[in-house]
Design a protein around this motif. Structure first.
Motif, PDB file in Angstrom:
ATOM      1  N   THR A 857      46.615 -30.846  63.922  1.00  0.00           N
ATOM      2  CA  THR A 857      47.974 -30.712  64.467  1.00  0.00           C
ATOM      3  C   THR A 857      48.250 -31.696  65.581  1.00  0.00           C
ATOM      4  O   THR A 857      49.363 -31.759  66.092  1.00  0.00           O
ATOM      5  N   SER A 878      48.054 -23.000  61.123  1.00  0.00           N
ATOM      6  CA  SER A 878      49.205 -23.434  60.328  1.00  0.00           C
ATOM      7  C   SER A 878      48.806 -23.856  58.918  1.00  0.00           C
ATOM      8  O   SER A 878      49.632 -23.807  58.003  1.00  0.00           O
ATOM      9  N   PHE A 879      47.541 -24.272  58.719  1.00  0.00           N
ATOM     10  CA  PHE A 879      47.072 -24.649  57.382  1.00  0.00           C
ATOM     11  C   PHE A 879      46.554 -23.446  56.603  1.00  0.00           C
ATOM     12  O   PHE A 879      46.324 -23.535  55.395  1.00  0.00           O
ATOM     13  N   ASN A 881      48.022 -20.172  56.838  1.00  0.00           N
ATOM     14  CA  ASN A 881      49.068 -19.186  56.541  1.00  0.00           C
ATOM     15  C   ASN A 881      49.470 -19.189  55.070  1.00  0.00           C
ATOM     16  O   ASN A 881      49.559 -18.135  54.431  1.00  0.00           O
ATOM     17  N   ASP A 882      49.737 -20.383  54.511  1.00  0.00           N
ATOM     18  CA  ASP A 882      50.217 -20.485  53.127  1.00  0.00           C
ATOM     19  C   ASP A 882      49.160 -21.089  52.216  1.00  0.00           C
ATOM     20  O   ASP A 882      49.477 -21.766  51.218  1.00  0.00           O
ATOM     21  N   LEU A 883      47.908 -20.849  52.549  1.00  0.00           N
ATOM     22  CA  LEU A 883      46.819 -21.488  51.808  1.00  0.00           C
ATOM     23  C   LEU A 883      46.843 -21.133  50.338  1.00  0.00           C
ATOM     24  O   LEU A 883      46.568 -21.974  49.467  1.00  0.00           O
ATOM     25  N   ASN A 886      50.389 -22.768  48.806  1.00  0.00           N
ATOM     26  CA  ASN A 886      50.739 -24.167  49.087  1.00  0.00           C
ATOM     27  C   ASN A 886      49.541 -25.048  48.752  1.00  0.00           C
ATOM     28  O   ASN A 886      48.528 -25.041  49.445  1.00  0.00           O
ATOM     29  N   LYS A 888      49.270 -28.181  49.010  1.00  0.00           N
ATOM     30  CA  LYS A 888      49.032 -29.229  50.001  1.00  0.00           C
ATOM     31  C   LYS A 888      48.132 -28.726  51.118  1.00  0.00           C
ATOM     32  O   LYS A 888      47.237 -29.435  51.584  1.00  0.00           O
ATOM     33  N   ASP A 889      48.371 -27.472  51.563  1.00  0.00           N
ATOM     34  CA  ASP A 889      47.509 -26.899  52.598  1.00  0.00           C
ATOM     35  C   ASP A 889      46.078 -26.783  52.085  1.00  0.00           C
ATOM     36  O   ASP A 889      45.122 -27.073  52.811  1.00  0.00           O
ATOM     37  N   ILE A 892      44.521 -30.147  52.166  1.00  0.00           N
ATOM     38  CA  ILE A 892      44.155 -30.573  53.521  1.00  0.00           C
ATOM     39  C   ILE A 892      42.856 -29.901  53.945  1.00  0.00           C
ATOM     40  O   ILE A 892      41.950 -30.540  54.492  1.00  0.00           O
ATOM     41  N   VAL A 893      42.747 -28.583  53.687  1.00  0.00           N
ATOM     42  CA  VAL A 893      41.525 -27.860  54.055  1.00  0.00           C
ATOM     43  C   VAL A 893      40.333 -28.425  53.297  1.00  0.00           C
ATOM     44  O   VAL A 893      39.242 -28.611  53.881  1.00  0.00           O
ATOM     45  N   GLN A 917      43.195 -15.102  51.657  1.00  0.00           N
ATOM     46  CA  GLN A 917      42.893 -16.307  52.431  1.00  0.00           C
ATOM     47  C   GLN A 917      41.392 -16.505  52.558  1.00  0.00           C
ATOM     48  O   GLN A 917      40.882 -17.627  52.431  1.00  0.00           O
TER      49      GLN A 917
END
Length: 977
Positions: A857, A878-879, A881-883, A886, A888-889, A892-893, A917
């Motif tokens: 972030t 923030s990555f 929450n919608d893992l 989403n 894209k999240d 990223i993870v 999650q």
């Protein structure tokens, strides 16, 4: 052996019978041991009857054992303390069996001495009182020392609070102010609360290198340092002070004690004295006669140039010498005899003396007289010697002297006029810097109405009449026009010089008036930025509001409060000099955004304020505010630094938001608070609900200052879990504010306030010590290897003594450095990458673990990951929450996990709240997590209970062996071994 351990092994009554011989043997060993103790040991019944005393007890009271056993110890206590002792014994119970007490005792000599006792009540299995056991020691000397210390402290406090000199104590390492007296607060115009938030760097108006150099000198030389310095008042002005520095012990550390005395008036007097002495020396040097001063012992104190020429030596080789050092014996004795005659009689006198010169002896007339001090005592002999060796030479010398005196008088920038009461000139001596309309010989005999403009002549005659009627000197100023259309400012002094005449002394004060204009500029303009200051702004605002109120058809007046976002970070990181240059550039950029007729002023610190008259609608102000925000999108390039800074703006309008200046300013400030709360870098208009919000925020800020002193902060701990093994691998320490009125205050409300006020530093240091001590306490109960994670704020990370604080905390708590993990954000790490790298390397060498919080972030510059010694990356919430929804999240993870694995860095996912999650993270090879799914942040006691139920926690006990409780990855309790 404690009661709970005994209960584990107690089986039945027969076993207890078997233990009785061992108990008797233990009792015998007990008695043998306590007899050799230096402490006073006794046992007694409920009525105070002694059943056992050791040798030390007998020696202390100088009694035999049989004189004590069977007798009550109450007889050894003075009457005044007996009731206290009886209440103390009665307070011991089965629930509260142990207590301590201090009381006096009577020894055999009749002397009263102080004792301290630890008493324990002994009960049998039926909860019946058996007896009391006591261990005591003599504390008479410590009591005396305590009394002496209290008296010393009272004397110190009286001197500290009542002295006229300002006194403050500061920490030798952090330079924080530890204590101040009322005189200092009055001298610097601070309240005690305000000054306690400052550092030595805020008070001393000099650069930090000088401050550090003086403190190092104080540490090396270990003695009082006295000198002069400049200190800074609350309004930013500086004052001249005399400073006395000394090292003192303050608690368990060394502190600097500074005593300051205002010497402003003394400095002014010294400057005036130097100027006076310089003027006097200039006059003396212009005199052709040899002028000199000698002390009462005959040593020369001062001389003029003529004396140097007469003696043919420089002033440096004459001062301090006597006539015996400068002249032949016979001549010196003549000078000395004449001096003694004046000194003994106290009467001035002329002497004919002889001085050797290249062409022979010269005859001089020496006028000698005594110089007296303010007490009326003579302290020097003044001599004025005039050479009269040759009449012609004397006459020539006289003419030269007159010429020199005339030149000296002409050099004095004052007109000298002697005139009658009706204005007729009797004498006139022109001055060099004045232009007169006619020669002086044409002026004498004329009336001032024939020479001066009528208005000036009438004014002068008025003051002439006043002087003659009152007998007092009249002083007034006026403007005198000249031929070239310029105006000079003149000051006239009218002094009565006769029954019907006066002396008028006229001085040109044009330079002084110009200086006054400069002073006026300094009074109304900010010295750093050159912008109008608060005084001038409020004056212009009052004028604009007055005009608006008189003419209802006029447009509105708008006021904008502007505050630089995160300016303290730049100031603390790059230094105050860079901060000052940035403020100058900000002022220039704001000026370029304004309309003609608008005013931008520096309000103070990093705050600016704008006055916008003739605003027809709120959109006009909004457009200007947006223009300012857009202008600040461009970086400031200062000395090789590209500084990005944003600005928050609060806007209020008159008359709708306030008709008075004070109301309008307060409401604009309230709108500024709202802009900050909305994330900064925006503008907000005032609305009526802001007053209550601003009051609440101000009240919270005030309470925050006292919360540190009152110890209202607590630390909660959130577990970090290995979801594969089910173990709790660490705890993150999170500060909470237990407000006495509002309960637990959210960190979102007070952390930003703490950062702005600088209180985040002491709060953060307290959290670090508390968390390390708690982790060590957990480890001592068997939770070996547990790690505690502590967040560092930007202000903490920029502290010069951060490394010393961490090292001292680890040493004080005994925590292994490997069990402490310090968390910083990407933004903090990249503020000054080289400095960050140096600090992190030193912490790493210390053994401390390091983690990057809220990863992804901040700057998102992956280059620093290979430069910094990072142990852990914490994936931001923030990555997470919608893992599951989403992609894209999730990508990223997954990228973070691959990157961390390649760099051999551990990863922890924050903010895990759902089972979905957790499973998704496990599928991405992320096993270590933290979040509400596992536990909310808990108080230390609740965290302890949680760890005793979860994870592979080994709790060692010398009697029961190892207890292991194991849970599955879902934290389901499985077994106990």
């Amino acid at each position: 052996m404690s009661a709970d351990i005994v209960s584990l092994y107690k089986s039945d009554v027969s076993e207890r019978k078997d233990m009785e011989p061992a108990l008797r043997e233990s009792e015998a060993r007990y008695r043998a041991i306590v007899q050799d103790q230096t402490e006073l040991i006794c046992r007694f019944l409920a009525d105070g009857t002694l059943t056992f005393v050791n040798d030390a007890y007998c020696r202390y009271f100088n009694k035999k054992r049989d004189e004590l056993i069977g007798h009550t110890f109450i007889q050894l206590i003075p009457d005044d303390d007996r009731e206290k002792m009886e209440k103390h014994i009665a307070s011991l119970s089965l629930e509260n069996p142990v207590g301590t007490i201090e009381h006096r005792a009577i020894v055999s000599s009749g002397e009263i001495r102080w004792q301290q006792w630890l008493d324990r009540a002994i009960f049998d299995d039926r909860a019946c009182l058996i007896e009391f056991q006591s261990v005591g020691r003599d504390i008479t000397e410590s009591k005396r020392m305590e009394l002496a210390l209290r008296e010393s402290e009272e004397r110190y406090r009286a001197v500290f609070t009542q002295t006229y000199d300002g006194i403050y104590l500061c920490d030798i390492n952090t330079k924080r102010i530890l204590e101040v007296n009322p005189a200092l607060c009055q001298l610097l115009d601070y309240t005690e609360a305000e000054i306690m938030e400052l550092t030595l760097y805020d008070l001393v108006a000099t650069n930090r290198e000088n401050i550090e150099r003086n403190i190092q000198r104080l540490l090396v030389e270990k003695h009082l340092l006295i000198g002069e310095s400049h200190h800074r008042r609350k309004d930013g002005s500086s004052i001249d002070v005399e400073v006395s520095l000394n090292l003192i012990s303050y608690g368990r550390k060394e502190a600097v004690c500074a005593v300051i005395r205002d010497i402003t008036e003394r400095k002014r007097a010294q400057d005036a004295l130097r100027e006076s002495e310089a003027r006097l020396q200039a006059i003396l040097d212009g005199c052709p006669s040899a002028i000199y001063l000698k002390d009462l012992e005959g040593r020369l104190i001062t001389i003029n140039h003529s004396s140097e020429k007469t003696i043919k030596r420089s002033k440096e080789k004459i001062i301090g010498k006597t006539v015996y050092d400068l002249f032949p014996q016979e001549i010196a004795e003549q000078f000395y005899a004449n001096d003694r005659q004046v000194l003994s009689t106290g009467i001035s006198k002329e002497f004919e003396e002889f001085i050797p010169q290249d062409d022979g002896l010269h005859t001089v007339i020496a006028n000698k007289f005594l110089i007296y001090n303010s007490a009326g005592n003579p302290y020097a002999i003044c001599g004025i010697s005039t050479d009269i060796s040759d009449r012609k030479r004397s006459e020539e010398a006289l003419r030269q002297s007159e010429a020199m005196n005339s030149a000296l008088l002409n050099a004095i920038p004052d007109l000298m006029i002697r005139m009658t009461k009706n204005g007729t000139y009797l004498d006139f001596r022109p001055a060099k810097n004045f232009k007169v309309v006619m020669p002086s010989w044409d002026i004498i005999g004329k009336n001032l109405f024939d020479i001066l403009p009528a208005n000036i002549a009438e004014q002068r005659m008025y003051y002439v009449d006043q002087a003659l009627s009152t007998g007092e000197t009249q002083i007034y100023e006026y403007q005198m026009p000249s031929d070239n259309s310029t105006i000079s400012y003149q000051e006239a002094r009218i002094v009565v010089s006769g029954e019907d005449e006066v002396l008028v002394i006229v001085r040109d004060i044009s330079d002084r008036k110009q200086n006054e204009e400069i002073i006026r500029y300094q009074a109304f303009y900010d010295q750093l930025s050159g912008l109008p200051n608060r005084i001038l702004f409020e004056e212009r605002l009052s004028i604009s509001l007055h005009q608006t109120h008189r003419n209802l058809d006029m447009d509105m007046v708008a006021v904008m409060f502007l505050d630089l976002d995160r300016f303290k970070t730049i100031n603390d990181t790059l230094g105050h000099a860079m901060g000052d240059r940035l403020l100058q550039s900000v002022g220039q950029r704001l000026t370029g955004c304004l309309r003609e007729g608008d005013t931008v002023a520096r309000w103070g610190g990093d705050e600016f304020i704008l006055l916008l008259p003739n605003i027809s609608c709120t959109e006009d102000a909004a457009h200007l505010a947006q223009r300012i925000l857009d202008a600040f999108q461009r970086p400031f390039n200062l000395e090789g630094h590209r500084l990005h800074i944003t600005i928050s703006i609060g806007i209020a309008f008159s008359p709708c938001d306030g008709k008075q200046a004070e109301t309008l300013l307060r409401n604009a400030d309230g709108a500024l608070y709202l802009a900050k709360e909305q994330g900064r870098n925006n503008y907000q208009f005032y609305n009526s609900t802001l007053n209550s919000q601003a009051s609440e925020l101000l009240g919270l800020e005030n309470d925050l200052y006292y919360a540190v002193k009152r110890g209202e902060f607590v630390v909660h701990y959130q577990p970090q879990v290995n979801t594969t093994t089910g173990e709790i691998i660490g705890m993150e320490a999170l500060v909470r504010w237990q407000h006495p009125q509002f309960g637990l205050v959210s960190p979102a409300k007070f952390i930003s306030l703490a950062e702005e006020t600088g209180l985040i530093v002491p709060i953060g240091e307290w959290v670090l010590k508390t968390a390390c001590a708690q982790c060590k306490a957990w480890q001592n109960t068997g939770l070996a290897g547990l790690i505690v994670a502590v967040n560092l704020s930007a202000r903490q990370f920029q502290q010069r003594n951060l490394l010393e604080i961490v090292a001292h905390t680890l040493q004080e708590t005994g925590l292994d450095p490997q069990c402490l993990e310090l968390e910083i954000t990407e933004s903090i790490a990249m503020q000054n990458a080289e400095n960050t790298r140096s600090i992190m390397n030193q912490l790493h060498q210390m053994g401390v673990r390091l983690s990057i919080d809220d990863f992804g972030t901040g700057y998102s510059s992956l280059g620093y990951l290979k430069k910094f010694p990072i142990d852990t990356l914490k994936i931001d919430k923030s990555f997470i929450n919608d893992l599951n929804t989403n992609s894209k999240d999730a990508g990223i993870v997954n990228a973070i996990m691959i990157l961390a694995k390649g760099l051999n860095i551990k990863v922890i996912a924050e903010g895990v709240e759902t089972e979905a999650q957790k499973k998704c993270l496990q599928s991405l090879q992320c096993q270590e997590m933290q979040g509400y799914l596992f536990s909310r942040p808990l108080a230390a006691e609740d965290a302890t209970r949680l760890m005793c139920k979860c994870g592979c926690l080994r709790m060692f006990n010398s009697y029961t062996g190892v207890i292991i409780c194991t849970c599955d990855s879902g934290f389901n309790f499985l077994e106990t071994a």
